[in-house]
Design a protein around this motif. Structure first.
Motif, PDB file in Angstrom:
ATOM      1  N   HIS A 197       0.708  -1.097   0.001  1.00  0.00           N
ATOM      2  CA  HIS A 197      -0.494   0.094  -0.203  1.00  0.00           C
ATOM      3  C   HIS A 197       0.676   1.378   0.196  1.00  0.00           C
ATOM      4  O   HIS A 197      -0.109   2.464  -0.716  1.00  0.00           O
ATOM      5  CB  HIS A 197      -1.060   0.136   1.031  1.00  0.00           C
ATOM      6  CG  HIS A 197      -2.222  -0.788   0.876  1.00  0.00           C
ATOM      7  ND1 HIS A 197      -3.053  -0.950   0.546  1.00  0.00           N
ATOM      8  CD2 HIS A 197      -2.282  -2.182   1.596  1.00  0.00           C
ATOM      9  CE1 HIS A 197      -3.879  -1.993   0.546  1.00  0.00           C
ATOM     10  NE2 HIS A 197      -3.518  -2.897   0.947  1.00  0.00           N
ATOM     11  N   ALA A 202       5.398   0.273  -2.203  1.00  0.00           N
ATOM     12  CA  ALA A 202       5.010   0.182  -3.856  1.00  0.00           C
ATOM     13  C   ALA A 202       3.575   0.660  -4.506  1.00  0.00           C
ATOM     14  O   ALA A 202       3.869   1.649  -5.654  1.00  0.00           O
ATOM     15  CB  ALA A 202       4.417  -1.934  -4.031  1.00  0.00           C
ATOM     16  N   GLY A 203       2.939   1.065  -3.870  1.00  0.00           N
ATOM     17  CA  GLY A 203       1.264   1.253  -4.242  1.00  0.00           C
ATOM     18  C   GLY A 203       0.506   0.464  -5.273  1.00  0.00           C
ATOM     19  O   GLY A 203       0.704  -0.116  -5.975  1.00  0.00           O
ATOM     20  N   VAL A 204      -0.992  -0.225  -4.408  1.00  0.00           N
ATOM     21  CA  VAL A 204      -1.556  -0.919  -4.580  1.00  0.00           C
ATOM     22  C   VAL A 204      -2.002  -0.996  -6.783  1.00  0.00           C
ATOM     23  O   VAL A 204      -2.065  -1.131  -7.235  1.00  0.00           O
ATOM     24  CB  VAL A 204      -3.441  -0.491  -4.755  1.00  0.00           C
ATOM     25  CG1 VAL A 204      -3.181  -1.323  -3.193  1.00  0.00           C
ATOM     26  CG2 VAL A 204      -3.983   0.447  -4.536  1.00  0.00           C
ATOM     27  N   ASP A 205      -1.824   0.524  -7.542  1.00  0.00           N
ATOM     28  CA  ASP A 205      -1.695   0.883  -9.094  1.00  0.00           C
ATOM     29  C   ASP A 205      -0.065  -0.059  -9.402  1.00  0.00           C
ATOM     30  O   ASP A 205      -0.804  -0.080 -10.489  1.00  0.00           O
ATOM     31  CB  ASP A 205      -1.631   1.745  -9.246  1.00  0.00           C
ATOM     32  CG  ASP A 205      -3.193   2.562  -8.783  1.00  0.00           C
ATOM     33  OD1 ASP A 205      -4.353   1.909  -8.837  1.00  0.00           O
ATOM     34  OD2 ASP A 205      -3.546   4.137  -9.220  1.00  0.00           O
ATOM     35  N   ALA A 206       0.077  -0.151  -8.772  1.00  0.00           N
ATOM     36  CA  ALA A 206       1.358  -1.359  -9.362  1.00  0.00           C
ATOM     37  C   ALA A 206       1.378  -2.790  -9.138  1.00  0.00           C
ATOM     38  O   ALA A 206       1.771  -3.165 -10.266  1.00  0.00           O
ATOM     39  CB  ALA A 206       3.101  -0.697  -8.344  1.00  0.00           C
ATOM     40  N   ILE A 207       0.699  -3.207  -8.815  1.00  0.00           N
ATOM     41  CA  ILE A 207      -0.286  -4.881  -8.661  1.00  0.00           C
ATOM     42  C   ILE A 207      -0.942  -4.374 -10.130  1.00  0.00           C
ATOM     43  O   ILE A 207      -2.345  -4.699 -10.126  1.00  0.00           O
ATOM     44  CB  ILE A 207      -0.243  -4.878  -7.188  1.00  0.00           C
ATOM     45  CG1 ILE A 207       0.507  -4.349  -5.892  1.00  0.00           C
ATOM     46  CG2 ILE A 207      -1.090  -5.737  -6.910  1.00  0.00           C
ATOM     47  CD1 ILE A 207      -0.526  -4.510  -5.187  1.00  0.00           C
ATOM     48  N   THR A 208       0.146  -5.844 -10.579  1.00  0.00           N
ATOM     49  CA  THR A 208      -1.497  -5.969 -12.181  1.00  0.00           C
ATOM     50  C   THR A 208      -1.335  -7.327 -12.581  1.00  0.00           C
ATOM     51  O   THR A 208       0.351  -8.395 -11.633  1.00  0.00           O
ATOM     52  CB  THR A 208      -0.621  -4.879 -12.854  1.00  0.00           C
ATOM     53  OG1 THR A 208       0.705  -5.484 -13.529  1.00  0.00           O
ATOM     54  CG2 THR A 208      -0.547  -3.252 -13.264  1.00  0.00           C
ATOM     55  N   PHE A 209      -2.008  -8.177 -13.685  1.00  0.00           N
ATOM     56  CA  PHE A 209      -1.123  -9.482 -13.021  1.00  0.00           C
ATOM     57  C   PHE A 209      -0.380  -9.858 -14.028  1.00  0.00           C
ATOM     58  O   PHE A 209       1.055 -10.580 -13.310  1.00  0.00           O
ATOM     59  CB  PHE A 209      -3.069  -9.621 -14.504  1.00  0.00           C
ATOM     60  CG  PHE A 209      -2.148 -11.084 -15.028  1.00  0.00           C
ATOM     61  CD1 PHE A 209      -2.907 -12.316 -14.695  1.00  0.00           C
ATOM     62  CD2 PHE A 209      -1.314 -10.998 -16.222  1.00  0.00           C
ATOM     63  CE1 PHE A 209      -2.872 -13.744 -14.733  1.00  0.00           C
ATOM     64  CE2 PHE A 209      -1.486 -13.066 -16.363  1.00  0.00           C
ATOM     65  CZ  PHE A 209      -2.096 -13.307 -16.378  1.00  0.00           C
ATOM     66  N   GLU A 210       0.341  -8.679 -14.775  1.00  0.00           N
ATOM     67  CA  GLU A 210       1.810  -9.033 -15.479  1.00  0.00           C
ATOM     68  C   GLU A 210       3.157  -8.494 -14.171  1.00  0.00           C
ATOM     69  O   GLU A 210       3.906  -9.710 -13.987  1.00  0.00           O
ATOM     70  CB  GLU A 210       2.299  -7.944 -16.453  1.00  0.00           C
ATOM     71  CG  GLU A 210       1.699  -8.562 -18.218  1.00  0.00           C
ATOM     72  CD  GLU A 210       0.165  -8.112 -18.033  1.00  0.00           C
ATOM     73  OE1 GLU A 210       0.115  -7.116 -17.251  1.00  0.00           O
ATOM     74  OE2 GLU A 210      -0.604  -8.211 -18.771  1.00  0.00           O
ATOM     75  N   ILE A 236       2.458  -9.227 -11.356  1.00  0.00           N
ATOM     76  CA  ILE A 236       2.596 -10.499 -10.192  1.00  0.00           C
ATOM     77  C   ILE A 236       3.216 -11.429 -10.767  1.00  0.00           C
ATOM     78  O   ILE A 236       4.461 -12.747 -10.748  1.00  0.00           O
ATOM     79  CB  ILE A 236       1.332 -10.991  -9.900  1.00  0.00           C
ATOM     80  CG1 ILE A 236       0.486 -10.083  -8.786  1.00  0.00           C
ATOM     81  CG2 ILE A 236       1.316 -11.988  -8.636  1.00  0.00           C
ATOM     82  CD1 ILE A 236      -0.447  -9.813  -8.046  1.00  0.00           C
ATOM     83  N   TRP A 251       6.514 -13.238  -8.581  1.00  0.00           N
ATOM     84  CA  TRP A 251       6.648 -14.673  -8.195  1.00  0.00           C
ATOM     85  C   TRP A 251       7.487 -14.719  -9.661  1.00  0.00           C
ATOM     86  O   TRP A 251       8.229 -16.155  -9.665  1.00  0.00           O
ATOM     87  CB  TRP A 251       5.063 -15.593  -8.547  1.00  0.00           C
ATOM     88  CG  TRP A 251       4.249 -15.484  -7.165  1.00  0.00           C
ATOM     89  CD1 TRP A 251       5.025 -14.441  -6.141  1.00  0.00           C
ATOM     90  CD2 TRP A 251       3.113 -15.688  -7.827  1.00  0.00           C
ATOM     91  NE1 TRP A 251       3.805 -14.700  -5.400  1.00  0.00           N
ATOM     92  CE2 TRP A 251       3.348 -15.452  -6.369  1.00  0.00           C
ATOM     93  CE3 TRP A 251       2.392 -16.354  -8.512  1.00  0.00           C
ATOM     94  CZ2 TRP A 251       1.385 -15.901  -5.340  1.00  0.00           C
ATOM     95  CZ3 TRP A 251       1.021 -16.948  -7.976  1.00  0.00           C
ATOM     96  CH2 TRP A 251       0.591 -16.063  -6.683  1.00  0.00           C
ATOM     97  N   MET A 272      -6.810 -23.526  -2.366  1.00  0.00           N
ATOM     98  CA  MET A 272      -7.083 -22.416  -2.977  1.00  0.00           C
ATOM     99  C   MET A 272      -6.101 -21.557  -3.418  1.00  0.00           C
ATOM    100  O   MET A 272      -4.796 -21.703  -5.106  1.00  0.00           O
ATOM    101  CB  MET A 272      -7.734 -21.466  -3.635  1.00  0.00           C
ATOM    102  CG  MET A 272      -9.906 -21.691  -4.034  1.00  0.00           C
ATOM    103  SD  MET A 272     -10.391 -20.978  -3.291  1.00  0.00           S
ATOM    104  CE  MET A 272     -10.983 -20.144  -4.400  1.00  0.00           C
ATOM    105  N   GLN A 289      -2.673 -23.684  -4.583  1.00  0.00           N
ATOM    106  CA  GLN A 289      -2.756 -23.790  -5.853  1.00  0.00           C
ATOM    107  C   GLN A 289      -1.971 -23.172  -6.768  1.00  0.00           C
ATOM    108  O   GLN A 289      -1.584 -23.143  -7.605  1.00  0.00           O
ATOM    109  CB  GLN A 289      -4.243 -24.237  -6.340  1.00  0.00           C
ATOM    110  CG  GLN A 289      -4.441 -24.860  -7.880  1.00  0.00           C
ATOM    111  CD  GLN A 289      -5.360 -25.218  -8.118  1.00  0.00           C
ATOM    112  OE1 GLN A 289      -6.338 -24.730  -7.952  1.00  0.00           O
ATOM    113  NE2 GLN A 289      -5.793 -25.150  -9.728  1.00  0.00           N
ATOM    114  N   VAL A 290      -2.864 -21.844  -6.822  1.00  0.00           N
ATOM    115  CA  VAL A 290      -2.000 -20.615  -7.005  1.00  0.00           C
ATOM    116  C   VAL A 290      -0.639 -20.685  -7.292  1.00  0.00           C
ATOM    117  O   VAL A 290       0.240 -20.138  -8.620  1.00  0.00           O
ATOM    118  CB  VAL A 290      -2.534 -19.490  -7.136  1.00  0.00           C
ATOM    119  CG1 VAL A 290      -2.732 -18.687  -6.146  1.00  0.00           C
ATOM    120  CG2 VAL A 290      -2.686 -18.377  -8.740  1.00  0.00           C
TER     121      VAL A 290
END
Lengths: 139, 145
Positions: B43, B46-54, B56, B61, B119, B122-123
Motif C-alpha cells: 500500500h 509499491a502502491g496498489v496501482d503497481a499491482i497488475t497481472f503481469e 505478479i 513470482w 486454492m 494451488q495458485v
C-alpha cells in the motif's frame, strides 16, 4: 439465538475501559481481517484462471467505495498486530506487565503505533483518487 | 487432591487448547513481520496501482526473488489463515452454545479453511516458473547483484 444476541450485547456494553476496548477492537478487527483474507485468497486464485477476470477484480478493489473498506483493513491489521504484542507481553511476563497502570500505558502505546502506521497508509490509499502519487512510486 | 491435579494436567484433552493458545502467540509473532510488512509494502512502498497481472506473474513470482516471494506468500497464507480460523473457532465457542449449532458452524469453518488453503497453494505452485531457482538461491543471486 436470543442467548447469542445477549452475549454479543454484553460484550459491547460491558464497561471495562481500556481493557474492554482493547479486547473488543482485537475481536472485531480479527474477524474483519479474516473476511478480507478469504476474499483476497479468492482474488489471487483468479490469477490462475485468467488475466481478464483477475483485472476485473482489481478494478473493483480500486473503486472509491472499496477504499473505505481498505482503510478499515489497514487500521485493523496494524491494531491487531500491535495489540497482539501487548497480549504476548502480558501472557508471558505477567509479573511485569499485568498491573493495570502498565496495561493502560501499553494500550495507549498500541494506539499511537497503530496511528503512526495507519496515517501514511491511509494517505497512500486515497492518493490515487485525487491523481496524486507518492514521490517514490514509479507507475 | 494435589496428586489428582497433577495427573490431570498430563494427557488431558486440554493439551490441544494449550497448543492452540501457544500457536496463536507464535503465529502472531510471525505475522507481525509477514503481514504488516506485506500490507505496508503493497500500500505505501509499491502502491496498489503497481499491482497488475503481469507484475505478479513476471516480477513478484518470477523475478530475481521469485522463489523467495513464493515462499513468503505461502508462509503468509498458512500462518494468516490458520491464525484466523483458530480465532474464529474461539469466537464461535464464545457465542454459539447449542451443541448442534456449534458443531455445524465450526464444521463449515473447517471446510472453508481447507478450501481456501488449497486454492491459495494451488495458485502459488502452478503459476509457471520461468527459471530454475530455490528461495535460497534467489536470495543469494539478488544479494550478489
Amino acid at each position: 439465538m436470543a442467548s447469542i444476541v445477549a452475549s454479543i450485547w454484553e460484550g459491547i456494553t460491558y464497561r471495562g475501559r481500556e481493557g474492554h476496548w482493547a479486547w473488543l477492537l482485537h475481536r472485531v478487527s480479527g474477524l474483519g481481517i479474516l473476511l478480507f483474507l478469504a476474499l483476497h485468497i479468492v482474488d489471487i486464485y483468479l490469477i490462475g484462471v485468467g488475466k481478464e477476470i483477475f483485472e476485473a477484480f482489481l478494478f473493483f478493489y480500486h473503486s472509491a467505495p472499496f477504499k473505505v473498506l481498505v482503510m478499515g483493513l489497514l487500521f485493523g491489521v496494524y491494531y491487531h498486530a500491535f495489540n497482539g504484542v501487548r497480549i504476548i507481553l502480558v501472557d508471558f511476563w505477567p509479573e511485569r506487565f499485568s498491573n493495570w497502570k502498565t496495561q493502560r500505558l501499553m494500550f495507549r502505546v498500541v494506539i499511537v503505533l497503530t496511528l503512526l502506521a495507519f496515517i501514511p497508509s491511509a494517505i497512500a490509499t486515497v492518493a490515487p483518487l485525487f491523481n496524486l502519487h507518492m514521490p517514490w512510486w514509479n507507475h | 487432591m494435589a496428586l489428582k491435579t497433577r495427573t490431570r494436567s498430563y494427557g488431558s484433552p486440554n493439551r490441544f487448547e494449550v497448543a492452540s493458545w501457544y500457536f496463536m502467540r507464535v503465529s502472531g509473532a510471525a505475522l507481525l513481520v509477514l503481514a504488516v510488512f506485506h500490507l505496508f509494502y503493497m500500500h505505501v512502498i509499491a502502491g496498489v496501482d503497481a499491482i497488475t497481472f503481469e507484475w505478479i506473474v513476471n516480477e513478484r513470482w518470477n523475478g530475481p526473488l521469485g522463489m523467495f516471494w513464493r515462499t513468503y506468500d505461502l508462509a503468509l497464507l498458512l500462518f494468516a489463515l490458520l491464525h484466523g480460523a483458530n480465532g474464529a473457532r474461539w469466537v464461535i465457542d464464545d457465542y454459539i452454545h447449542g451443541r448442534g449449532a456449534n458443531l455445524a458452524v465450526k464444521s463449515a469453518l473447517y471446510v472453508l479453511t481447507a478450501i481456501l488453503i488449497l486454492m491459495g497453494m494451488q495458485v502459488i505452485f502452478t503459476v509457471p516458473l520461468h527459471s530454475q531457482q530455490t528461495a535460497l538461491s534467489a536470495l543469494v543471486t539478488a544479494l550478489g547483484r
